[in-house]
Design an enzyme around this catalytic site. Structure first.
Site, mmCIF file in Angstrom:
data_model
loop_
_atom_site.group_PDB
_atom_site.id
_atom_site.type_symbol
_atom_site.label_atom_id
_atom_site.label_comp_id
_atom_site.label_asym_id
_atom_site.label_seq_id
_atom_site.Cartn_x
_atom_site.Cartn_y
_atom_site.Cartn_z
ATOM 1 N N ARG A 62 1.003 -1.201 0.579
ATOM 2 C CA ARG A 62 -0.125 -0.770 -0.112
ATOM 3 C C ARG A 62 0.799 1.123 -0.149
ATOM 4 O O ARG A 62 1.899 1.129 0.622
ATOM 5 C CB ARG A 62 -1.004 0.200 1.819
ATOM 6 C CG ARG A 62 -1.960 1.035 1.159
ATOM 7 C CD ARG A 62 -2.588 1.115 2.479
ATOM 8 N NE ARG A 62 -2.043 0.930 3.404
ATOM 9 C CZ ARG A 62 -2.795 0.759 4.940
ATOM 10 N NH1 ARG A 62 -3.949 0.237 4.776
ATOM 11 N NH2 ARG A 62 -2.513 0.463 5.953
ATOM 12 N N ASP A 122 -9.055 5.166 13.997
ATOM 13 C CA ASP A 122 -7.903 4.685 14.120
ATOM 14 C C ASP A 122 -7.856 4.684 12.375
ATOM 15 O O ASP A 122 -6.648 4.254 11.807
ATOM 16 C CB ASP A 122 -7.386 3.645 14.936
ATOM 17 C CG ASP A 122 -8.531 2.494 14.992
ATOM 18 O OD1 ASP A 122 -8.971 3.060 15.497
ATOM 19 O OD2 ASP A 122 -8.083 1.574 14.308
ATOM 20 N N ASP A 127 -7.961 2.435 4.830
ATOM 21 C CA ASP A 127 -8.160 1.898 5.486
ATOM 22 C C ASP A 127 -9.797 0.480 5.059
ATOM 23 O O ASP A 127 -11.138 0.993 5.627
ATOM 24 C CB ASP A 127 -8.212 1.659 6.710
ATOM 25 C CG ASP A 127 -8.032 0.103 7.739
ATOM 26 O OD1 ASP A 127 -9.082 -1.051 7.057
ATOM 27 O OD2 ASP A 127 -7.348 0.183 9.303
HETATM 28 P P1 AMP Z 1 -8.921 -2.594 11.333
HETATM 29 O O1 AMP Z 1 -10.075 -3.008 11.040
HETATM 30 O O2 AMP Z 1 -8.195 -2.997 10.339
HETATM 31 O O3 AMP Z 1 -9.293 -0.934 11.351
HETATM 32 O O4 AMP Z 1 -7.571 -3.267 12.716
HETATM 33 C C1 AMP Z 1 -8.052 -2.514 14.184
HETATM 34 C C2 AMP Z 1 -6.652 -3.272 14.642
HETATM 35 O O5 AMP Z 1 -6.593 -4.696 14.737
HETATM 36 C C3 AMP Z 1 -5.723 -2.735 13.310
HETATM 37 O O6 AMP Z 1 -4.693 -1.774 15.440
HETATM 38 C C4 AMP Z 1 -5.281 -3.838 13.098
HETATM 39 O O7 AMP Z 1 -3.755 -3.969 12.895
HETATM 40 C C5 AMP Z 1 -5.802 -4.879 14.176
HETATM 41 N N1 AMP Z 1 -5.614 -5.961 13.068
HETATM 42 C C6 AMP Z 1 -6.526 -6.580 12.095
HETATM 43 N N2 AMP Z 1 -6.754 -7.171 11.844
HETATM 44 C C7 AMP Z 1 -5.254 -8.164 12.001
HETATM 45 C C8 AMP Z 1 -4.578 -9.381 12.258
HETATM 46 N N3 AMP Z 1 -5.279 -10.268 11.430
HETATM 47 N N4 AMP Z 1 -3.585 -9.544 13.540
HETATM 48 C C9 AMP Z 1 -2.739 -7.887 13.697
HETATM 49 N N5 AMP Z 1 -3.732 -7.262 14.052
HETATM 50 C C10 AMP Z 1 -4.922 -7.177 13.036
HETATM 51 MG MG MG Z 2 -7.375 -0.025 10.971
#
Ligand code: AMP
Ligand code: MG
Length: 490
Positions: A175, A251, A261
């Site tokens: 990305r 975030d 995201d």
């Molecule tokens: P998101 O809902 O994608 O914005 O993710 C929220 C948080 O969870 C962020 O800090 C991501 O880096 C973490 N996260 C999402 N999916 C994973 C994963 N499969 N492994 C580790 N961290 C994750």
């Molecule tokens: Mg995120």
């Protein structure tokens, strides 16, 4: 060789103090191979036109160390569904370094799906193929629509199994974006009382993204004004094209107002203002019609964190501008979509009549807008045929044609229907990201055939053009493909 630009790698984020990140070594996946490569973006940043093989491929996929990369996981926090979570950070993505193009623009190079980091919490650090394809396609679709967004440089698939509801394949997304700084970065520093670091980050945001603001009377207020402004523009564009983000947690809000995201997002098919695309959003917090007010909520959360360096009254003053700016941007977008350059007193009521029609009939929103851009005044059946309630459509069309007939150019000459339609086709896409098309492309890709993903990437990058070979890709979705809810497990 024309326009050759060398690869220029920097690590400016890695020069920030230790509290901003952790150094992390990527954890390679098995048997990775390129399935997408964005040649245009690659050339811009001095990378090869074709997906690189050999050492560079291994370096970009995290298999071999690149001497100039300094892989790190950023620390941030954020409000998730309205609740503050202090424990966030890059859980499965790493900033490899920054690349500079010939114009001097600096973009982060981020590898998503690269394995565990200190912020992975319960996650596995991986990304599955399906969600990686969706992010690749949608970010390029947004760029094609002229909406500020992170970009996709390339995608690799692997043989590493990744477990979600079922076993899937691990994938990697490269990305690129001018910034990976989120609202949540400032919240983290504020709530942990690292106020000197918060000020430092604001200084860096100004230096990196808006250097002209350093001259402002109060650069921090000017910075917040920019965040409010770019966010308002982004939201106005989302609402105008019918984009539903799905997880507008702080975030996931980019400090420079870019769409950031890509998770359970969707574009509206049938017009439904209360559409919720995220399967896990039980309360509808991030429903399509709540996005404008949620963005303000998020800006207020950012403003609260910035109260460490900006007076509260100045923050409130900037926040008060959000709705005004949003309205201005949205009005500009919608006027362009309808081919209206002039502003008349009657327009308020006219727009009310448009939204009444859309809400009452649930017509396919992108198709309606595109057909309006192909309107034949003598036989407007191309538009009317989209409606079950043909009478309502006819009544509104008469009103539209009357309003459009009052359009004049800057010299006061009336505008022909042909001219108006030509203009409108430049802002109303023929090809839109439809979840059902993406799903079909994903199903094929999971069987090893990426041809549909490649076709969609091509069409969505130039969504206003006619691509005669690909007529069927602008078909309306089948019933099963309408208003799909997308799972968050990616
Ligand atoms: P998101 O809902 O994608 O914005 O993710 C929220 C948080 O969870 C962020 O800090 C991501 O880096 C973490 N996260 C999402 N999916 C994973 C994963 N499969 N492994 C580790 N961290 C994750
Ligand atoms: Mg995120």
């Amino acid at each position: 060789m024309a326009n050759y630009h060398p690869l220029v790698i920097t690590n400016r984020f890695a020069q920030l103090p230790a509290c901003f990140y952790r150094d992390v070594t990527p954890q390679p996946l098995d048997n990775t191979r390129w399935v997408m490569w964005n040649s245009t973006l690659a050339i811009q940043f001095g990378l090869p036109e074709n997906a690189p093989l050999g050492e560079l491929k291994q370096q970009l996929s995290g298999e071999v160390e690149h001497p100039q990369f300094s892989p790190l996981a950023m620390k941030y926090a954020g409000h998730q569904f309205g609740v503050y979570n202090p424990d966030l950070g890059d859980g499965r993505g790493l900033l490899l370094g920054e690349l500079t193009d010939a114009k001097g623009s600096v973009f982060d190079l981020h590898l998503k799906g690269a394995g565990l980091t200190p912020y992975s919490r319960m996650g596995d650090g991986r990304a599955v193929l399906r969600s990686t394809i969706r992010e690749y396609l949608c970010s390029e679709a947004m760029a094609g629509l002229g909406i500020a967004t992170t970009r996709a440089l390339g995608m690799l698939v692997s043989d590493t199994p990744v477990y979600r509801e079922k076993q899937e394949r691990g994938a990697l997304l490269l990305r690129m974006a001018e910034s990976h700084v989120r609202f949540g970065h400032f919240e983290y520093l504020f709530y942990t009382n690292q106020l000197a670091e918060l000020k430092l980050l604001a200084d860096k945001v100004i230096e990196w993204y808006w250097p002209q603001l350093a001259q402002a009377e109060n650069p921090y207020i000017a910075m917040f004004e920019q965040v409010v402004d770019t966010t308002a523009l982004m939201i106005a564009q989302w609402q105008a094209v019918g984009f539903c983000h799905g997880v507008m947690n702080t975030d996931n809000m980019s400090i420079i107002g870019q769409t950031f995201d890509y998770g359970p997002f969707a574009f509206l098919d049938d017009y439904d203002p209360s559409y919720i695309c995220n399967h896990s959003d039980y309360q509808g917090r991030y429903a399509f019609n709540r996005q404008p007010s949620i963005a303000l909520w998020n800006l207020s959360a950012l403003g609260h964190a910035l109260s460490a360096i900006i007076d509260k009254s100045d923050i409130e003053q900037q926040l008060a501008q959000y709705e005004i700016k949003l309205q201005q941007y949205y009005s500009r977008q919608m006027r362009a979509k309808l081919g209206l350059n002039t502003t008349l007193e009657e327009d308020g009521e006219f727009f009310v009549s448009l939204f009444e029609l859309l809400e009452k009939t649930h017509v396919d929103y992108p198709r309606f807008m595109r057909e309006l851009s192909n309107l034949d005044h003598q036989s407007p059946s191309n538009v009317i045929d989209l409606f079950v309630d043909r009478d309502s459509a006819k009544t509104w069309l008469e009103r539209y044609l009357l309003r459009a007939s009052k359009e004049v150019d800057e010299n006061g000459n009336s505008i022909t229907a042909k001219q108006r339609c030509e203009q409108m086709r430049k802002v109303n896409p023929k090809y839109v990201f439809r979840n059902y098309l993406a799903q079909q492309a994903i199903d094929k890709a999971e069987r090893g055939d990426f041809s549909e993903v490649q076709t969609l990437a091509k069409l969505l990058a130039a969504p206003y053009d006619e691509h005669s070979k690909y007529e069927s890709y602008d078909k309306l979705p089948p019933e099963w493909g309408k208003g799909m809810e997308i799972s968050c497990s990616s």
